[in-house]
Every structure is written in structure tokens, then in C-alpha cells.
Design a protein around this motif. Structure first.
Motif, mmCIF file in Angstrom:
data_model
loop_
_atom_site.group_PDB
_atom_site.id
_atom_site.type_symbol
_atom_site.label_atom_id
_atom_site.label_comp_id
_atom_site.label_asym_id
_atom_site.label_seq_id
_atom_site.Cartn_x
_atom_site.Cartn_y
_atom_site.Cartn_z
ATOM 1 N N ILE A 1 1.016 -43.730 -29.264
ATOM 2 C CA ILE A 1 2.167 -43.241 -28.198
ATOM 3 C C ILE A 1 3.204 -42.804 -28.848
ATOM 4 N N ASN A 2 3.623 -41.943 -27.975
ATOM 5 C CA ASN A 2 5.062 -41.071 -28.541
ATOM 6 C C ASN A 2 4.939 -40.241 -29.544
ATOM 7 N N GLU A 3 3.668 -40.127 -29.995
ATOM 8 C CA GLU A 3 3.245 -39.237 -31.116
ATOM 9 C C GLU A 3 2.929 -37.707 -30.756
ATOM 10 N N LYS A 4 3.772 -36.667 -31.477
ATOM 11 C CA LYS A 4 3.630 -35.216 -30.990
ATOM 12 C C LYS A 4 3.059 -34.299 -32.067
ATOM 13 N N ASP A 5 2.292 -33.391 -31.844
ATOM 14 C CA ASP A 5 1.742 -32.429 -32.656
ATOM 15 C C ASP A 5 2.711 -31.655 -33.185
ATOM 16 N N GLU A 6 2.177 -30.471 -33.977
ATOM 17 C CA GLU A 6 2.896 -29.545 -34.501
ATOM 18 C C GLU A 6 3.737 -28.673 -33.448
ATOM 19 N N ASN A 7 2.947 -28.597 -32.261
ATOM 20 C CA ASN A 7 3.355 -27.845 -31.012
ATOM 21 C C ASN A 7 4.373 -28.544 -30.071
ATOM 22 N N ASP A 8 4.829 -29.564 -30.471
ATOM 23 C CA ASP A 8 5.682 -30.428 -29.813
ATOM 24 C C ASP A 8 5.064 -30.868 -28.429
ATOM 25 N N ASN A 9 3.745 -31.296 -28.645
ATOM 26 C CA ASN A 9 2.986 -31.658 -27.402
ATOM 27 C C ASN A 9 2.586 -32.894 -27.872
ATOM 28 N N TYR A 10 2.382 -34.180 -27.130
ATOM 29 C CA TYR A 10 1.941 -35.404 -26.855
ATOM 30 C C TYR A 10 0.298 -35.168 -27.485
ATOM 31 N N VAL A 11 0.001 -36.074 -28.514
ATOM 32 C CA VAL A 11 -1.315 -35.934 -28.844
ATOM 33 C C VAL A 11 -2.188 -36.676 -28.127
ATOM 34 N N GLU A 12 -3.365 -36.685 -28.182
ATOM 35 C CA GLU A 12 -4.465 -37.265 -27.264
ATOM 36 C C GLU A 12 -4.268 -38.672 -27.324
ATOM 37 N N SER B 1 -20.573 -41.968 -19.593
ATOM 38 C CA SER B 1 -19.927 -40.561 -19.867
ATOM 39 C C SER B 1 -18.442 -40.696 -19.377
ATOM 40 N N LEU B 2 -17.981 -41.824 -19.206
ATOM 41 C CA LEU B 2 -16.708 -42.022 -18.643
ATOM 42 C C LEU B 2 -15.573 -41.204 -19.540
ATOM 43 N N GLU B 3 -14.621 -40.517 -18.894
ATOM 44 C CA GLU B 3 -13.493 -39.873 -19.651
ATOM 45 C C GLU B 3 -12.096 -40.681 -19.017
ATOM 46 N N PHE B 4 -11.471 -41.275 -20.118
ATOM 47 C CA PHE B 4 -10.366 -41.929 -19.542
ATOM 48 C C PHE B 4 -9.310 -41.829 -20.624
ATOM 49 N N ASP B 5 -7.983 -41.440 -20.191
ATOM 50 C CA ASP B 5 -6.990 -41.695 -21.145
ATOM 51 C C ASP B 5 -6.080 -42.939 -20.998
ATOM 52 N N TYR B 6 -5.745 -43.553 -22.175
ATOM 53 C CA TYR B 6 -4.765 -44.781 -21.971
ATOM 54 C C TYR B 6 -3.944 -44.802 -22.893
ATOM 55 N N TYR B 7 -2.941 -45.679 -22.944
ATOM 56 C CA TYR B 7 -1.761 -45.725 -24.216
ATOM 57 C C TYR B 7 -2.573 -46.418 -25.453
ATOM 58 N N ASN B 8 -2.650 -45.703 -26.332
ATOM 59 C CA ASN B 8 -3.097 -46.207 -27.667
ATOM 60 C C ASN B 8 -1.940 -46.658 -28.210
ATOM 61 N N SER B 9 -1.590 -47.912 -28.732
ATOM 62 C CA SER B 9 -0.371 -48.251 -29.471
ATOM 63 C C SER B 9 -0.042 -47.474 -30.742
ATOM 64 N N LEU B 10 -1.012 -47.284 -31.290
ATOM 65 C CA LEU B 10 -0.732 -46.387 -32.559
ATOM 66 C C LEU B 10 -0.435 -44.888 -32.254
#
Length: 1009
Positions: A128-139, A117-126
Motif C-alpha cells: 500500500i502507498n508504494e509507487k513505481d519509478e513513474n510515480d504510479n501506484y504499484v499493483e 481465474s478470478l482477478e481481484f485487486d486488494y490492499y496488500n499491507s506490504l
């Protein structure tokens, strides 16, 4: 040294036209008159080029310093051993970096407890630096700083952190992925530390068995045009070679009628995927079966062939042509496969390690237990992997039983998306013995261009090799299971290796080259890995399986190849014909080959020194103060691809040109710079000796008369130390060839691979003579002429460069002054029609052409009669499929014979005779040709220099079947002695299956109901 003057297109073309084609009506002219014309023209020409090149002044300056020169003889064996030791030391540092990564990864896994059940955020090379319509970084797409870095081909990278790449078909938050990524975070500080210890390191990475790829430095990964990321680290050569030992594989595919449609498509994709997991240390064959058994390549009947790129691509073409029909009987196919594997094993051929059969079928109903009892039990030396195609599960117990009772693995593939993951299972099985024993073998790959690694326009195609090691689980509770965590690797650009064999130490025609234990070229100046398709450069299909014998083809008895593959140290001399100027010319040289192995690798190093050019080095004595003054002159430049000083490690030095680096080194401005002091000393000497040329050329340029001496454009010289001087007699905008002596014209400058073409050709002409060359043709079709000169070893040698074309079809005259030499190109690309994939078919099946014609009449021809509107589209489609394929070609080259001073004769031209007189022009490679213009000889065809494909006809199969000498890898991990029941419980099923006649006949009974 080289002294050269370049002249214009117009005036010199006129002179050439006059000299080649003086045409007269009266054929009764005295021969002595032709000689006097040649002498007068040659004298005037010699006077002009001598004046504007400054060759006499240059000869005098070198003559003046001859008493101070020291001549050092080059010991070729000592040289190649020294280069080898330096390369071994460099490669050892790469191995140490990889070993540190392996230790860190295994320790991190040992200390990591799996959390579903580990939850962990990492840098996904695809992401990274992508933002959604609200100008927030995507998961998984937080801010990741990227900056251009010259050391990494100017790509945008992050040298403080790695990031994670996953193929599109792998879920980025799968528990196995999250646990693996979390565990491998421990590699980040090791990546950075490795790079700080060894700044020559390039990409470092960890490829996980679960499918994720951790890459340092981190980059932004871009999908392809379809929005898909197909790169999967697990099917890369470095991963597979590190995870498994060499293997002999026979692929058996069911082509019975039940396999039609989607099942056949899946089966073909499965075969192609298996082929992609093989490398040059593996051997393979493919058998298709229905009512009878046949090898899909008849030439390979009864044998295994090396799984190099050439053979793999050939198999893929043949697999694409398979068609389903008839009834499947697998027993004969299994029997044939076991026989081949046993024969190769007993004869000491093939990989002599793992052996396996891959069975691809949609069902099996026969009593095949007897086949295994006779050929594989009880030792089970051959593993059998089974792939059940389709959703039908009726035959699953039978197919699974085959795998489980032969130390293999069973999988069911019902969709194309299932293929990749299911094929990879066999690699895990083959890796178990090595993992259980914890043998960390170091592997080195063949040369490859990993242009697929980065979907970026900045990424240039670059030949490299990879060093890799497997990573195992060291946990006691799983050790006996042999769990492979993944593979760690690092790339080594081959250019970095060749920098350790500097050009200036090898002479005008000398070079260094590397080859693998299989005899394939790793690096060679004559290796041409790219070809042009339209306007795009693409890698040739066989670019990394070019054999040493196909480049050094004068080695007819393969003495050099055999010695180098066996890792011997030695010496060999050969008379060779060296093609230059894109094959249009040939140099006759005597080459001395010195060779040795590179310890700790499967590679061997060769160094070539040409007689007369690589045997000695001139050492001059020049003070730094005197030389530095002359280095600062504006007309001087150095070969920027050569390593006078190391500028690619310290970021502060990367922007320096080699000339700037040398000057800063000599002035003490950059005390940290590491420079080749011997080469710098040679540069200082050449700079001082050639310094007067600047004033000489400048004076000439100021006093030139535009009316009487128009057309002379440039003068330039080059030296063995890579120093060049040049002066313009006209404005740069008036130059007829603006690419000359620039990076856009690699043939005209010093590069890491070769001296300039004009330098190499001048070196082969007699002292005091000039050679001339038509070097370019502009859009208007105007030709220009270059003259070049050389002085070498303190003795005068004047040269120029001349390529000329006779403007009359005088074949007889051509053969009087030139000898015809046949040259071969074993790296050519030839056009082939779309339907002609297998070269063996027309050779082995004469009726094939008739059947193909009947097929065309039944399909294409009848369709064109009923639907004529489709014909243009069909024709266009066919044209599109005319592709290029690797082939062998031969072509003629005519070599000028300077010993023949004059000749004359008659040419029978139908109703008349054409008389000609040809006279050599002294101190040049020009000929004056005088001929009768009244007699028309156009009936003779032109002398073509086009390359023609070599058709081997009946020898085709022999060539395809030939097994060249190779050296096997030092280690093998086929079975682990402590695991007697290996795979009995882990073969694709939950429990071991027992074979019985009832079980085997059950599916047949179901079919008959």
C-alpha cells in the motif's frame, strides 16, 4: 496522607557522614555521651524535616476533619466478585464481536463460488502507498489513508478498512488467496460496526488457512532487516488453539547416518516448527533413534511434559545438538512412543484428548505392522503423521502407508522452504472432527507480547490475551470433509482488564492479579516479563509461563494456587515478605487473598488486601464547589494512569489528562464523560484538606535563608486517592534528582501497578517517625537524602525515607541491628556458557565433561596450535555466545530491628580489637555509630547482597519432571463418530495403500542391488 520534604545531596550527606562514622582514638568513652549525641542530632534533624515538610500542619488539618469522616469496611469477597463480574461483562463483549465476525465469514463463504481465474485487486499491507519509478501506484498498492491513533498505540492506521498481510513464501495472487481475500471482504463492515459498538476493542482479524491475514484497522506492514515477512498467522498460538483441541505428541526423529547434512538440518527445522504449533494445553516429548532409542532430554524419559514456552525452548536447544550416526531402527521408537501415550491416557494425565506421533525420517524398511496391531489397531486412538525428509522417493510408499493406516497424514519435505506448509497439514487433520461437528469453541490464549505483529518503532511491548474462534465451511458438498476456513480473533490488552480493579480500592500494598487454568500468571504487579540485554529490553524466554507459585512463593503448600486453578471462590490469609525497591528492601505484611473465577474464561481473579491498609476506606464529605476551587491550584496533580474518568473511548477526550477530565466533569463542560464518582469524591476531600499546604510551603520558600538553610529542595505529599502536591524551594534547574516525581521515575509516582515506593515504605513505620533514604546517585557519585511523612486514617503518621550505608565494614554491628532474610527470585536471568545447554547432562553423565574436554583438545586446542591467528577470533566468538537464561536465584536482605535501641561490643580484628557503640536516633530509622578508628578491620570481607543462582543438583530432574496441578479445557474433539474411515482417502496420497510384506521389503531389495 503523605507529607514530604526533599533535601539536597551535600548538606545532608555531611550530616549522615557525621552520624554514621564519628571516629575517635580513645576507646574509653561513656555510653551516655553517645546517647546524648544521638538525641541532639535526632532532635535537630526532626526539627528541620518537620518544618520543611509541614507535617504538623497536615496532621492538624486531618485531625480537624476527623469528626466528619465515615469509615467503610471493605468486604474482600464482595470486592473480588464485583471485579470478576465487570471483567466477565467486558470479555463477553469481545466474544460477541468475534461471534459476529465468524457468522459473517461463514455466510460469505457459503455464498461464494470458487473461481480459479478470478482477478481481484486488494490492499496488500506490504505494498500500500508504494509507487513505481513513474510515480504510479504499484499493483496491489493503491493509496491507503493512514492516520495516527492513540487507541492503537499511536500507530498509523485506517479505521475504515482492513488490509491483507501475507508471508513472503505465499504468492499474493495465488487463486486460493484471491478467492479467500475476495470472500473475506464481507468482514470489513463487521469490523467497523464492532468497533463502533465497543470502542474498547483493539485489533480484530481473520487468519485464513491458506495463509493470508486480514487485519483491522489496516496498517502498513514493514519487512524485517532482510526484506522478509516471516509472520504467518497459522503458527500463532491463537490460531492453533482455536483450530485444534489439546494434544499429546511424541516426536520421533531419525538420527541415523543417512540423515547427515541437509537432511538433518531439515529434520531439525521440522521439529522446531512442530514445537511452535504447541501451547500450554499440550504435552510433548522427543525421541531420537538410530542403533538405539534415546530421549533427547534424559530427565523426560518415559513421560510427557507440558509444552509451555520454557520446555519448548529447552527442547529446541537440545534438538540443535543432535548428530547423525549409526543405523536407524524405528520399531523400538514407535513402541516406546505408544507405551508413553497409553500410560498417560490410562493414568488420566496429559491433555486427555488428541494423541499423535510425528515420525521424521528419510526412510523406513522394517516390518512395523506388528507394532501398530499391538498398540494402535483397531481403535487407532493415536494418529501417526509422517514426514519423509529429502528428495528420495524410494521409501515414500512405506512412510505414506504408516500415516494412512493410522488416521494421520504423509508429507515429503525436500527443502527448508517446504517445512512450514507441510507441518501445518497435521493441524487440518486434527481440526476435522470439530469442523464436521461445527463446534465453535471459544478459546483464550495465555499472556503474550506480540511485538512481532508490527515491525514499527511505535509499537511498544504490551501484554495481552486473545479471544478466538474457528471459521468453518457450511457448504453441504464439503461439510463431511471438515474444511477449516481459518480463525477469527481479537486482542484484549490486560491493562484494560486491570482498570476494572482500581488501585484506590485496594490500599497501599493491595493489588489484583489474574492466572490461567494452567496456573500461569496472566497479570501480576510482580511479573517481570522483560530483561535487559545490552541496552535493549527483550521478552524473557519464559515470560508467559511464570507460575503463580513462583510469584506468590510464600504459598508453600500451593493452597492458593490449587483453589484458583479449580475455579473456586474463597479467602486465604498469609504472612508474606514483599520485595520492593528492586529487591533491595523487604516489607513484612499480612495479606488477605480473595479469589474467584471469571465465568466463560479459563481465568481466575485474585485480590490482595494488606492488613492495616486495605481493610477500610475513609469517606469525606466535601462540596463540589469547595473541592473544585482547591483542585485548580497549580501545585496539584493526579495519578494519570488511574481511571478517574474514562478518556480513551471518545476521540475528543483522549487528549485530556485525568485532572483535566475530572475538572470538566465537575464543571459540567463534558456531560458525556463517565467518571468514578466515589474516587472523585475522595479527590475532592483530599484537595480541600491539603490545600493549606500550598500557602505554607510558599511562605517557607519566600523566607528561606540561603546561607543557613541551603540544601532543602522540595516538599511534596501524596494521598490514597492518587492526589499529589509539591513545591520547590529551589529552581528546577538546581534539583539534584530531576526524574523524581516524573514518569521517568516510575517508582516515585502512582501507577496502575503500585503506590510510590516512598509511600509504601512510610506506611510501614510507626506514627510520628521519619524514615530517610538515599534515593539516587548522580554521575559524580554524590548522594541525596529524602525525608517523607504520612498521616493515615485520621491519626498522625510522620515518615521519611532512609536508606543508609555504613561506611565501615562492621559486620557485627550490622547483625546487632538487623536480621538477615533470604529472598528468592524465580524470574531471574543468569549467564550461561554457550556449550552448556542441558542442565541434565552434567548430572546424569559424569563422563560428559571428560568427553567434552577431549573434544576440545582434538578440535579447538589443536587448531589454536596450528593457526594461532584464529585464537582471538575464537575467544571473541565464545564471549558473544555467553547468553542469559531463565534461572532461580536467592539473595540476602538485612531488615532493621527497631526494637533494639542501642548496642555495643568488640570486634576481633587480628592484632587489635575494635570497640563500637551504636545508638538509635529517635523518630527515625537512623543509627549513630561511634567506633575506634585506630584498629584496622579491613581483613573482614564486605557483606555482599548479590543474588546467587540456586543449584538444585540432584533435584534438577525431579523439578523438570514435576507435573503441577492444572485444569484442562472444557471441550475435546479427537475423533468424529460418523467418520469411520477418516483420512483413508485424504492422508497425503490419492488412494488408500495396502501394506504387504513385498511392499515393505521392496526398498531393502533395491538397496541390496
Amino acid at each position: 496522607q503523605q507529607a514530604v520534604a526533599e533535601t539536597s545531596r551535600t548538606s545532608w550527606c555531611y550530616l549522615l557522614a557525621s552520624s554514621y562514622c564519628l571516629c575517635i582514638i580513645n576507646i574509653d568513652f561513656p555510653l551516655f555521651r553517645v546517647k546524648s549525641w544521638a538525641d541532639a542530632f535526632g532532635g535537630e534533624l526532626y526539627s528541620i524535616v518537620t518544618k520543611y515538610s509541614g507535617s504538623l500542619l497536615l496532621q492538624k488539618k486531618y485531625k480537624d476533619v476527623e469528626p466528619t469522616l465515615k469509615i467503610k469496611e471493605v468486604d474482600g469477597l464482595e470486592l473480588v466478585k464485583k471485579f470478576s463480574e465487570q471483567m466477565e461483562s467486558m470479555l463477553r463483549r469481545k466474544v460477541e464481536a468475534v461471534e459476529r465476525l465468524v457468522e459473517a465469514a461463514e455466510d460469505a463463504d457459503l455464498n461464494h463460488e470458487y473461481n480459479s481465474s478470478l482477478e481481484f485487486d486488494y490492499y496488500n499491507s506490504l505494498l500500500i502507498n508504494e509507487k513505481d519509478e513513474n510515480d504510479n501506484y504499484v499493483e496491489l498498492g493503491d493509496e491507503f489513508i493512514l492516520e495516527p491513533n492513540e487507541h492503537f498505540n499511536n500507530l498509523l492506521v485506517n479505521t475504515t478498512y482492513s488490509d491483507i498481510q501475507l508471508p513472503t513464501n505465499v504468492y499474493n495472487k495465488d487463486p486460493d488467496i484471491l478467492n479467500g481475500v475476495y470472500m473475506s471482504e464481507a468482514l470489513n463492515p463487521i469490523f467497523v460496526d464492532n468497533f463502533e459498538r465497543d470502542p474498547t476493542l483493539t485489533w480484530q482479524y481473520f487468519g485464513s488457512s491458506t495463509g493470508f491475514f486480514r487485519l483491522y484497522p489496516g496498517i502498513k506492514w514493514l519487512p524485517d532487516e532482510n526484506g522478509v515477512i516471516s509472520f504467518d498467522c497459522r503458527n500463532r498460538g491463537w490460531y492453533i488453539q482455536a483450530a485444534t483441541s489439546p494434544k499429546d505428541i511424541v516426536i520421533i526423529v531419525d538420527v541415523s547416518g543417512s540423515m547427515k547434512g541437509l537432511r538433518m538440518t531439515i529434520a531439525k527445522h521440522t521439529i522446531v516448527t512442530i514445537l511452535d504449533t504447541l501451547g500450554e494445553n499440550d504435552f510433548v516429548n522427543i525421541i531420537a533413534y538410530n542403533d538405539y532409542v534415546h530421549f533427547i532430554e534424559p530427565c523426560f524419559k518415559g513421560i510427557l511434559v507440558q509444552a509451555d514456552r520454557d520446555n519448548r525452548e529447552h527442547f529446541k536447544q537440545l534438538v540443535d545438538e543432535l548428530q547423525a550416526k549409526g543405523v536407524g531402527t524405528v520399531n523400538k521408537a514407535l513402541t516406546e512412543s505408544f507405551k508413553i501415550l497409553r500410560e498417560f491416557r490410562d493414568a488420566g494425565q496429559g491433555g486427555l484428548c488428541n494423541q499423535a506421533i510425528m515420525l521424521i525420517t528419510d526412510g523406513a524398511v522394517e516390518d512395523y505392522e506388528a507394532v501398530f496391531e499391538k498398540y494402535n489397531w483397531p481403535d487407532r486412538k493415536v494418529r501417526v503423521f509422517t514426514y519423509l525428509i529429502g528428495r528420495e522417493v524410494t521409501f515414500a510408499p512405506n512412510v505414506k502407508w504408516i500415516a494412512c493406516n493410522n488416521k494421520g497424514y504423509y508429507t515429503q519435505i525436500s527443502t527448508l522452504a517446504d517445512v512450514q506448509e507441510n507441518v501445518m497439514e497435521y493441524l487440518h487433520v486434527l481440526s476435522r472432527p470439530m469442523v464436521i461437528n461445527h463446534d465453535h469453541d471459544i478459546i483464550w490464549t495465555e499472556a503474550y507480547m506480540d511485538s512481532a505483529l508490527f515491525a514499527s518503532q511505535a509499537q511498544s511491548l504490551l501484554l495481552m490475551t486473545t479471544v478466538a474462534m474457528p471459521v468453518f465451511s457450511k457448504k453441504n458438498e464439503t461439510r463431511s470433509h471438515g474444511i477449516l476456513l481459518g480463525v477469527v480473533g481479537s486482542d484484549v490488552p490486560l491493562r484494560e482488564l486491570l482498570k476494572l480493579a482500581p488501585r484506590y480500592k485496594l490500599g497501599v500494598h493491595g493489588y489484583a492479579f489474574l492466572n490461567t487454568n494452567n496456573g500461569y500468571i496472566l497479570s501480576h504487579p510482580d511479573l517481570r516479563p522483560l530483561y535487559k540485554e545490552g541496552k535493549k529490553l527483550k521478552p524473557k524466554p519464559n515470560y508467559n509461563s511464570v507460575d503463580l507459585s513462583e510469584v506468590e512463593w510464600e504459598d508453600q503448600d500451593e493452597i492458593l494456587r490449587t483453589a484458583m486453578i479449580n475455579g473456586e471462590t474463597g479467602y486465604l490469609s498469609m504472612d508474606v515478605k514483599v520485595p520492593v525497591d528492586k529487591g533491595k528492601r523487604v516489607l513484612f505484611l499480612t495479606n488477605d487473598y480473595f479469589f474467584t473465577d471469571i465465568s466463560g474464561t479459563p481465568f481466575s481473579l485474585g485480590v490482595v488486601l494488606s492488613r492495616g491498609h486495605g481493610e477500610y476506606i475513609l469517606l469525606g464529605n466535601t462540596s463540589v464547589e469547595e473541592g473544585l476551587h482547591d483542585l485548580l491550584q497549580p501545585d496539584l496533580s493526579l495519578a494519570n494512569e488511574w481511571i478517574y474518568c474514562i478518556t480513551d473511548i471518545d476521540p475528543d477526550h483522549r487528549k485530556l489528562s485525568q485532572l483535566e477530565a475530572v475538572i470538566r466533569f465537575l464543571t459540567g463542560e463534558e456531560p458525556d464523560l463517565e467518571c468514578d464518582e466515589e474516587l472523585v469524591q475522595e479527590v475532592l476531600f483530599d484537595a480541600v484538606v491539603t490545600a493549606p499546604m500550598e500557602a505554607y510551603w510558599t511562605t517557607l520558600a519566600l523566607n528561606m535563608s540561603l546561607e543557613t538553610e541551603a540544601g532543602v529542595e522540595m516538599a511534596f505529599l501524596g494521598t490514597r486517592a492518587g492526589l499529589m502536591r509539591s513545591a520547590l524551594y529551589v529552581g528546577s534547574e538546581k534539583l539534584s534528582n530531576r526524574k523524581f516525581l516524573t514518569r521517568k521515575d516510575k517508582e516515585s509516582i502512582f501507577t496502575m501497578d503500585h503506590f510510590p515506593l516512598w509511600y509504601r515504605r512510610a506506611a510501614e513505620h510507626p506514627p510520628g517517625s521519619f524514615i530517610y533514604s538515599i534515593v539516587s546517585e548522580d554521575d559524580a557519585g554524590n548522594l541525596s537524602l529524602n525525608t517523607r511523612g504520612e498521616k493515615k486514617k485520621g491519626f498522625s503518621r510522620i515518615a521519611s525515607n532512609a536508606t543508609w550505608s555504613c561506611c565501615l565494614p562492621l559486620t557485627a554491628c550490622l547483625f546487632c541491628f538487623a536480621s538477615r532474610v533470604t529472598m528468592y527470585d524465580y524470574q531471574a536471568m543468569c549467564k550461561i556458557p554457550y556449550h552448556h545447554h542441558s542442565g541434565a547432562r552434567p548430572l546424569l553423565s559424569p563422563i560428559y565433561a571428560f568427553l567434552a574436554a577431549v573434544k576440545w583438545l582434538i578440535s579447538d586446542f589443536l587448531i589454536s596450535l596450528t593457526l594461532p591467528v584464529l585464537a582471538p577470533a575464537a575467544a571473541h566468538k565464545h564471549k558473544k555466545h555467553d547468553t542469559l537464561q531463565p534461572c532461580d536465584t536467592e539473595y540476602p536482605v538485612f531488615v532493621y530491628e527497631p526494637a533494639i535501641k542501642e548496642t555495643n561490643g568488640l570486634i576481633e580484628c587480628g592484632d587489635c580489637q575494635k570497640m563500637f557503640v551504636a545508638q538509635q536516633i529517635a523518630s527515625s530509622n537512623l543509627l549513630l555509630l561511634v567506633t575506634d578508628a585506630a584498629c584496622d578491620c579491613s581483613i573482614f570481607p564486605p557483606v555482599l547482597l548479590d543474588a546467587k543462582e540456586v543449584k538444585y543438583i540432584l533435584l534438577h530432574c525431579d523439578r523438570m519432571r514435576s507435573q503441577k496441578l492444572r485444569r484442562r479445557p472444557d471441550t475435546c474433539h479427537a475423533f468424529h463418530p460418523e467418520v469411520r474411515q477418516e483420512n483413508a482417502q485424504d492422508c497425503g496420497g490419492a488412494a488408500e495403500l495396502c501394506a504387504s510384506l513385498t511392499l515393505l521389503l521392496l526398498p531393502l531389495a533395491l538397496l541390496l542391488r
